[in-house]
Motif scaffolding. Structure first.
Motif, PDB file in Angstrom:
ATOM      1  N   MET A   1       0.837  -1.183   0.000  1.00 18.65           N
ATOM      2  CA  MET A   1       0.000   0.000   0.000  1.00 18.65           C
ATOM      3  C   MET A   1       0.875   1.236   0.000  1.00 18.65           C
ATOM      4  SD  MET A   1      -3.223   0.037   2.470  1.00 18.65           S
ATOM      5  CE  MET A   1      -4.606  -0.922   2.025  1.00 18.65           C
ATOM      6  N   GLY A   2       0.515   2.226  -0.860  1.00 14.35           N
ATOM      7  CA  GLY A   2       1.285   3.451  -0.946  1.00 14.35           C
ATOM      8  C   GLY A   2       0.836   4.470   0.071  1.00 14.35           C
ATOM      9  N   PRO A   3       1.556   5.584   0.123  1.00 12.95           N
ATOM     10  CA  PRO A   3       1.214   6.622   1.103  1.00 12.95           C
ATOM     11  C   PRO A   3      -0.150   7.249   0.844  1.00 12.95           C
ATOM     12  CG  PRO A   3       3.115   7.285  -0.249  1.00 12.95           C
ATOM     13  CD  PRO A   3       2.735   5.897  -0.637  1.00 12.95           C
ATOM     14  N   VAL A   4      -0.579   7.332  -0.428  1.00 17.02           N
ATOM     15  CA  VAL A   4      -1.887   7.934  -0.720  1.00 17.02           C
ATOM     16  C   VAL A   4      -2.996   7.049  -0.198  1.00 17.02           C
ATOM     17  CG1 VAL A   4      -3.444   8.631  -2.578  1.00 17.02           C
ATOM     18  CG2 VAL A   4      -1.028   9.194  -2.736  1.00 17.02           C
ATOM     19  N   SER A  69     -23.537  14.190   9.517  1.00 14.26           N
ATOM     20  CA  SER A  69     -24.032  13.163   8.596  1.00 14.26           C
ATOM     21  C   SER A  69     -24.378  13.768   7.243  1.00 14.26           C
ATOM     22  CB  SER A  69     -25.245  12.450   9.194  1.00 14.26           C
ATOM     23  OG  SER A  69     -26.281  13.379   9.441  1.00 14.26           O
ATOM     24  N   THR A  70     -24.903  14.973   7.237  1.00 14.99           N
ATOM     25  CA  THR A  70     -25.240  15.631   5.971  1.00 14.99           C
ATOM     26  C   THR A  70     -23.981  15.999   5.207  1.00 14.99           C
ATOM     27  OG1 THR A  70     -27.214  16.568   6.984  1.00 14.99           O
ATOM     28  CG2 THR A  70     -26.466  17.572   4.944  1.00 14.99           C
ATOM     29  N   HIS A  71     -23.057  16.688   5.876  1.00 16.88           N
ATOM     30  CA  HIS A  71     -21.845  17.149   5.195  1.00 16.88           C
ATOM     31  C   HIS A  71     -20.933  15.992   4.799  1.00 16.88           C
ATOM     32  CE1 HIS A  71     -22.376  21.430   5.316  1.00 16.88           C
ATOM     33  NE2 HIS A  71     -22.777  21.344   6.573  1.00 16.88           N
ATOM     34  N   PHE A  72     -20.716  15.086   5.725  1.00 13.56           N
ATOM     35  CA  PHE A  72     -19.832  13.973   5.407  1.00 13.56           C
ATOM     36  C   PHE A  72     -20.496  13.004   4.430  1.00 13.56           C
ATOM     37  CE2 PHE A  72     -17.453  14.804   9.550  1.00 13.56           C
ATOM     38  CZ  PHE A  72     -16.428  15.456   8.897  1.00 13.56           C
ATOM     39  N   GLY A  73     -21.817  13.034   4.359  1.00 14.91           N
ATOM     40  CA  GLY A  73     -22.523  12.217   3.374  1.00 14.91           C
ATOM     41  C   GLY A  73     -22.261  12.704   1.954  1.00 14.91           C
ATOM     42  N   ARG A  74     -21.983  13.994   1.791  1.00 20.30           N
ATOM     43  CA  ARG A  74     -21.673  14.571   0.480  1.00 20.30           C
ATOM     44  C   ARG A  74     -20.204  14.401   0.099  1.00 20.30           C
ATOM     45  NH1 ARG A  74     -23.640  20.363   1.281  1.00 20.30           N
ATOM     46  NH2 ARG A  74     -25.009  19.782   2.955  1.00 20.30           N
ATOM     47  N   TYR A  75     -19.388  14.007   1.050  1.00 25.25           N
ATOM     48  CA  TYR A  75     -17.955  13.857   0.796  1.00 25.25           C
ATOM     49  C   TYR A  75     -17.710  12.647  -0.100  1.00 25.25           C
ATOM     50  CZ  TYR A  75     -13.137  12.456   1.699  1.00 25.25           C
ATOM     51  OH  TYR A  75     -11.836  12.045   1.551  1.00 25.25           O
ATOM     52  N   ASP A  76     -16.948  12.865  -1.168  1.00 25.20           N
ATOM     53  CA  ASP A  76     -16.576  11.788  -2.087  1.00 25.20           C
ATOM     54  C   ASP A  76     -15.063  11.656  -2.080  1.00 25.20           C
ATOM     55  OD1 ASP A  76     -16.341   9.914  -4.073  1.00 25.20           O
ATOM     56  OD2 ASP A  76     -16.976  11.236  -5.698  1.00 25.20           O
ATOM     57  N   PRO A  77     -14.538  10.580  -1.501  1.00 25.10           N
ATOM     58  CA  PRO A  77     -13.080  10.437  -1.417  1.00 25.10           C
ATOM     59  C   PRO A  77     -12.407  10.358  -2.781  1.00 25.10           C
ATOM     60  CG  PRO A  77     -14.205   8.547  -0.404  1.00 25.10           C
ATOM     61  CD  PRO A  77     -15.246   9.497  -0.852  1.00 25.10           C
ATOM     62  N   ARG A  78     -13.148   9.958  -3.823  1.00 29.38           N
ATOM     63  CA  ARG A  78     -12.559   9.882  -5.164  1.00 29.38           C
ATOM     64  C   ARG A  78     -12.293  11.278  -5.730  1.00 29.38           C
ATOM     65  NH1 ARG A  78     -17.233   6.066  -7.037  1.00 29.38           N
ATOM     66  NH2 ARG A  78     -18.168   7.943  -6.255  1.00 29.38           N
ATOM     67  N   LEU A  83      -9.113  17.421   3.114  1.00 25.02           N
ATOM     68  CA  LEU A  83      -8.706  18.825   3.065  1.00 25.02           C
ATOM     69  C   LEU A  83      -9.339  19.528   1.865  1.00 25.02           C
ATOM     70  CD1 LEU A  83      -7.099  21.142   4.261  1.00 25.02           C
ATOM     71  CD2 LEU A  83      -5.141  20.404   2.890  1.00 25.02           C
ATOM     72  N   LYS A  84      -9.355  18.874   0.731  1.00 23.92           N
ATOM     73  CA  LYS A  84      -9.976  19.462  -0.460  1.00 23.92           C
ATOM     74  C   LYS A  84     -11.468  19.698  -0.218  1.00 23.92           C
ATOM     75  CE  LYS A  84     -10.354  18.923  -5.435  1.00 23.92           C
ATOM     76  NZ  LYS A  84      -9.980  18.114  -6.605  1.00 23.92           N
ATOM     77  N   TYR A  85     -12.115  18.764   0.454  1.00 25.94           N
ATOM     78  CA  TYR A  85     -13.532  18.921   0.767  1.00 25.94           C
ATOM     79  C   TYR A  85     -13.750  20.082   1.745  1.00 25.94           C
ATOM     80  CZ  TYR A  85     -18.260  17.883   2.287  1.00 25.94           C
ATOM     81  OH  TYR A  85     -19.592  17.980   2.587  1.00 25.94           O
ATOM     82  N   PHE A  86     -12.899  20.180   2.765  1.00 32.27           N
ATOM     83  CA  PHE A  86     -13.011  21.284   3.717  1.00 32.27           C
ATOM     84  C   PHE A  86     -12.789  22.623   3.022  1.00 32.27           C
ATOM     85  CE2 PHE A  86     -11.507  18.267   7.309  1.00 32.27           C
ATOM     86  CZ  PHE A  86     -12.776  17.714   7.387  1.00 32.27           C
ATOM     87  N   LYS A  87     -11.861  22.646   2.067  1.00 32.81           N
ATOM     88  CA  LYS A  87     -11.612  23.878   1.305  1.00 32.81           C
ATOM     89  C   LYS A  87     -12.838  24.275   0.497  1.00 32.81           C
ATOM     90  CE  LYS A  87      -6.589  23.430   0.745  1.00 32.81           C
ATOM     91  NZ  LYS A  87      -5.511  23.207  -0.257  1.00 32.81           N
ATOM     92  N   SER A  88     -13.535  23.298  -0.065  1.00 32.29           N
ATOM     93  CA  SER A  88     -14.742  23.634  -0.835  1.00 32.29           C
ATOM     94  C   SER A  88     -15.819  24.196   0.087  1.00 32.29           C
ATOM     95  CB  SER A  88     -15.253  22.419  -1.606  1.00 32.29           C
ATOM     96  OG  SER A  88     -15.829  21.466  -0.746  1.00 32.29           O
TER      97      SER A  88
END
Length: 182
Positions: A1-4, A69-78, A83-88
């Protein structure tokens, strides 16, 4: 497994912990992402103070905490990391604040007294405001000689040299006043 993939697995673990309401998970997310988020917001705020960046970050964290649950439900790890999600989310908060500020200014201008709106100001009010910027001697000179108002006793007794100096000062102040208020 890589660091990402390791970081994605760690983010997924923290996300699950936050959704379960685990304080340790929230503390870890806050500790890992808050400084980066504040730095990003400060850059996005275009020279805004660190205090403003902290306020926006606080609004983001509050929204996350209250609606995890609402905000993290919209989070897409792909789409990117947390951090990118928090920035948005921060960009959305900055946009809402700017829109709110524009709306507030518009309402204030619309509700302002008619005298304070340049197009609706009578010449008398502008003249009174300008005369208030002059010294008493300049005001007397302006009213008696330049404007020939009779209630100031006609022409004030001034020498030719002094008249030229007073006229120059009054005219300079008038130009400055008009340029500032246009």
């Amino acid at each position: 497994m890589g660091p990402v993939s390791d970081s994605r697995a760690e983010e997924a673990r923290l996300l699950e912990g936050c959704l379960r309401g685990e304080n340790d998970a929230w503390k870890a997310v806050f500790k890992n992402y808050h400084p980066k988020l504040v730095a990003y917001i400060a850059v996005m705020s275009q020279g805004g103070s660190g205090e403003q960046a902290e306020e926006v970050a606080a609004a983001v964290w509050c929204a996350l905490w209250c609606g995890a649950s609402t905000h993290f439900g919209r989070y897409d790890p792909r789409a990117g990391g947390l951090l990118k999600y928090f920035k948005s989310l921060a960009r959305g908060e900055i946009w809402r604040r700017r829109r709110s500020e524009r709306s507030r200014r518009f309402r204030e201008c619309k509700a302002a007294r008619s005298e304070s709106t340049r197009d609706e100001v009578g010449r008398g009010l502008v003249l009174q405001e300008f005369l208030a910027t002059l010294t008493p001697r300049e005001r007397e000179f302006c009213m008696s000689i330049l404007m020939s108002v009779s209630e100031f006793g006609g022409r004030a007794e001034v020498s030719t040299c002094n008249e030229w100096k007073l006229r120059s000062r009054v005219m300079k102040k008038f130009r400055t006043y008009m340029l500032q208020n246009n």
